[in-house]
Design a protein around this motif. Structure first.
Motif, PDB file in Angstrom:
ATOM      1  N   THR A  23       3.047  -2.730  -6.843  1.00 29.42           N
ATOM      2  CA  THR A  23       4.376  -2.734  -6.861  1.00 29.42           C
ATOM      3  C   THR A  23       5.254  -2.924  -5.482  1.00 29.42           C
ATOM      4  O   THR A  23       4.741  -2.522  -4.551  1.00 29.42           O
ATOM      5  CB  THR A  23       5.042  -1.468  -7.440  1.00 29.42           C
ATOM      6  N   ALA A  24       6.498  -3.612  -5.332  1.00 31.43           N
ATOM      7  CA  ALA A  24       7.264  -3.902  -4.486  1.00 31.43           C
ATOM      8  C   ALA A  24       7.454  -2.471  -3.529  1.00 31.43           C
ATOM      9  O   ALA A  24       7.429  -2.274  -2.438  1.00 31.43           O
ATOM     10  CB  ALA A  24       8.606  -4.391  -4.770  1.00 31.43           C
ATOM     11  N   GLU A  25       7.691  -1.221  -4.564  1.00 29.04           N
ATOM     12  CA  GLU A  25       8.135  -0.117  -3.823  1.00 29.04           C
ATOM     13  C   GLU A  25       7.134   0.334  -3.156  1.00 29.04           C
ATOM     14  O   GLU A  25       7.037   0.847  -1.976  1.00 29.04           O
ATOM     15  CB  GLU A  25       8.349   0.978  -5.002  1.00 29.04           C
ATOM     16  N   GLU A  26       5.890   0.399  -3.489  1.00 35.25           N
ATOM     17  CA  GLU A  26       4.358   0.805  -2.907  1.00 35.25           C
ATOM     18  C   GLU A  26       4.360  -0.115  -1.436  1.00 35.25           C
ATOM     19  O   GLU A  26       4.073   0.367  -0.470  1.00 35.25           O
ATOM     20  CB  GLU A  26       3.109   0.588  -3.688  1.00 35.25           C
ATOM     21  N   MET A  27       4.486  -1.472  -1.693  1.00 36.72           N
ATOM     22  CA  MET A  27       4.501  -2.237  -0.627  1.00 36.72           C
ATOM     23  C   MET A  27       5.492  -1.763   0.358  1.00 36.72           C
ATOM     24  O   MET A  27       5.063  -1.967   1.780  1.00 36.72           O
ATOM     25  CB  MET A  27       4.725  -3.490  -0.909  1.00 36.72           C
ATOM     26  N   ILE A  28       6.730  -1.573   0.358  1.00 37.35           N
ATOM     27  CA  ILE A  28       7.592  -1.297   1.069  1.00 37.35           C
ATOM     28  C   ILE A  28       7.248   0.336   1.882  1.00 37.35           C
ATOM     29  O   ILE A  28       7.526   0.432   2.926  1.00 37.35           O
ATOM     30  CB  ILE A  28       9.056  -0.954   0.400  1.00 37.35           C
ATOM     31  N   LEU A  29       6.836   1.069   1.072  1.00 47.59           N
ATOM     32  CA  LEU A  29       6.250   2.303   1.384  1.00 47.59           C
ATOM     33  C   LEU A  29       5.016   2.186   2.570  1.00 47.59           C
ATOM     34  O   LEU A  29       5.176   2.947   3.872  1.00 47.59           O
ATOM     35  CB  LEU A  29       5.797   3.354   0.235  1.00 47.59           C
ATOM     36  N   GLN A  30       4.208   1.427   2.247  1.00 49.04           N
ATOM     37  CA  GLN A  30       3.123   0.917   3.057  1.00 49.04           C
ATOM     38  C   GLN A  30       3.561   0.439   4.224  1.00 49.04           C
ATOM     39  O   GLN A  30       2.951   0.617   5.490  1.00 49.04           O
ATOM     40  CB  GLN A  30       2.084   0.123   2.556  1.00 49.04           C
ATOM     41  N   SER A  31       4.820  -0.474   4.311  1.00 52.21           N
ATOM     42  CA  SER A  31       5.005  -1.342   5.383  1.00 52.21           C
ATOM     43  C   SER A  31       5.610  -0.522   6.635  1.00 52.21           C
ATOM     44  O   SER A  31       5.595  -0.692   7.747  1.00 52.21           O
ATOM     45  CB  SER A  31       6.069  -2.303   5.008  1.00 52.21           C
ATOM     46  N   GLU A  32       6.001   0.883   6.080  1.00 52.64           N
ATOM     47  CA  GLU A  32       7.163   1.587   6.921  1.00 52.64           C
ATOM     48  C   GLU A  32       6.159   1.933   8.135  1.00 52.64           C
ATOM     49  O   GLU A  32       6.355   1.948   9.258  1.00 52.64           O
ATOM     50  CB  GLU A  32       7.317   3.049   6.098  1.00 52.64           C
ATOM     51  N   GLN A  33       4.660   2.396   7.817  1.00 52.36           N
ATOM     52  CA  GLN A  33       3.584   2.854   8.751  1.00 52.36           C
ATOM     53  C   GLN A  33       3.336   1.794   9.708  1.00 52.36           C
ATOM     54  O   GLN A  33       3.352   2.054  10.993  1.00 52.36           O
ATOM     55  CB  GLN A  33       2.415   3.223   8.000  1.00 52.36           C
ATOM     56  N   TYR A  34       3.335   0.650   9.378  1.00 51.50           N
ATOM     57  CA  TYR A  34       3.143  -0.614  10.153  1.00 51.50           C
ATOM     58  C   TYR A  34       4.163  -0.843  11.047  1.00 51.50           C
ATOM     59  O   TYR A  34       4.156  -1.212  12.257  1.00 51.50           O
ATOM     60  CB  TYR A  34       2.513  -1.823   9.327  1.00 51.50           C
ATOM     61  N   HIS A  35       5.612  -1.006  10.402  1.00 50.56           N
ATOM     62  CA  HIS A  35       6.598  -1.167  11.034  1.00 50.56           C
ATOM     63  C   HIS A  35       7.052  -0.356  12.260  1.00 50.56           C
ATOM     64  O   HIS A  35       7.491  -0.684  13.321  1.00 50.56           O
ATOM     65  CB  HIS A  35       7.677  -1.146  10.164  1.00 50.56           C
ATOM     66  N   SER A  36       6.609   0.945  12.024  1.00 51.36           N
ATOM     67  CA  SER A  36       6.887   2.110  13.113  1.00 51.36           C
ATOM     68  C   SER A  36       5.897   1.828  14.318  1.00 51.36           C
ATOM     69  O   SER A  36       6.452   2.485  15.289  1.00 51.36           O
ATOM     70  CB  SER A  36       6.994   3.450  12.416  1.00 51.36           C
TER      71      SER A  36
END
Ligand code: E4P
Length: 216
Positions: free
Chosen positions: A64-77
């Motif tokens: 889901t988009a929500e899970e993708m966004i959540l996962q992206s936070e770790q990478y983005h930081s």
């Protein structure tokens, strides 16, 4: 005209990075599996080699988009040069729109059609990745696809970068740039082939021989 390396092998990236000719890196879950290491650690190590304006693509894997966004936070930081890579699906494009609206750079991957490219650009993607080699595996002209995308993006003043991916030989690098790609991402083996020409080797052997003769 930029060149990215398509690998998760940090030592290989370090080696080629020293040429000063590598502008970024793309990774995917298969490449991460081949590296056999923690993906967050791998992205951290790669991104620390590059400046802030480089792009290191880290792919999220979720339904889901929500899970993708959540996962992206770790990478983005990790670093501002990390680009979040999402698949060109309904959920992936939803995630792309949300992340792009937050000024987070997104690479929409697994692109095989002009329609997908248009939607990814509308979703605010900084990069789209048409898969040239996999297109050809499926009787789709990947180079013609890049030309069409370039034409539509030019006509509509779209600034999304065309990142030619799934490149398997030198000719497709040339063809991709000629068709209007901004970037090609290359397996390290293909990047190494770019340096080489048998006439360079032959010429160099002759020059070395003549130089030794002169200095006898
Ligand atoms: C691009 O981002 C992909 O990682 C890659 O180019 C896929 O290439 P392949 O089709 O050779 O696996």
């Amino acid at each position: 005209m930029k060149i990215f390396l398509d690998t998760s092998d940090v030592d290989v990236i370090k080696h080629h990075f020293q040429t000063g000719l590598v502008d970024g890196v793309t990774t995917n879950p298969t490449l991460m599996m081949q590296a056999g290491r923690n993906p967050v650690k791998v992205i951290s190590e790669i991104s620390s080699l590059f400046t802030a304006n480089a792009s290191i693509s880290a792919e999220v894997v979720a339904d889901t988009a929500e899970e993708m966004i959540l996962q992206s936070e770790q990478y983005h930081s990790i670093n501002e040069n990390v680009t979040i890579k999402v698949p060109c699906t309904y959920e992936g494009l939803k995630a792309c729109k949300v992340l792009s609206d937050r000024n987070i750079k997104v690479n929409v991957t697994l692109i095989f059609s002009l329609s997908q490219s248009i939607l990814a650009a509308k979703a605010g993607a900084t990069y789209i990745s048409p898969f040239v080699g996999r297109c050809e595996d499926n009787n789709i002209d990947g180079i013609d696809l890049i030309s069409s995308i370039r034409r539509v993006f030019l006509n509509n003043l779209i600034s999304t970068n065309i990142l030619a991916a799934s490149i398997r030989n030198i000719d497709r690098i040339h063809d991709s740039f000629k068709a209007g790609a901004d970037i090609v991402t290359l397996p390290p083996k293909i990047f190494e082939e770019m340096y080489k020409h048998n006439l360079t080797d032959q010429g160099l052997a002759q020059f070395d021989k003549d130089w030794k003769e002169l200095n006898k």
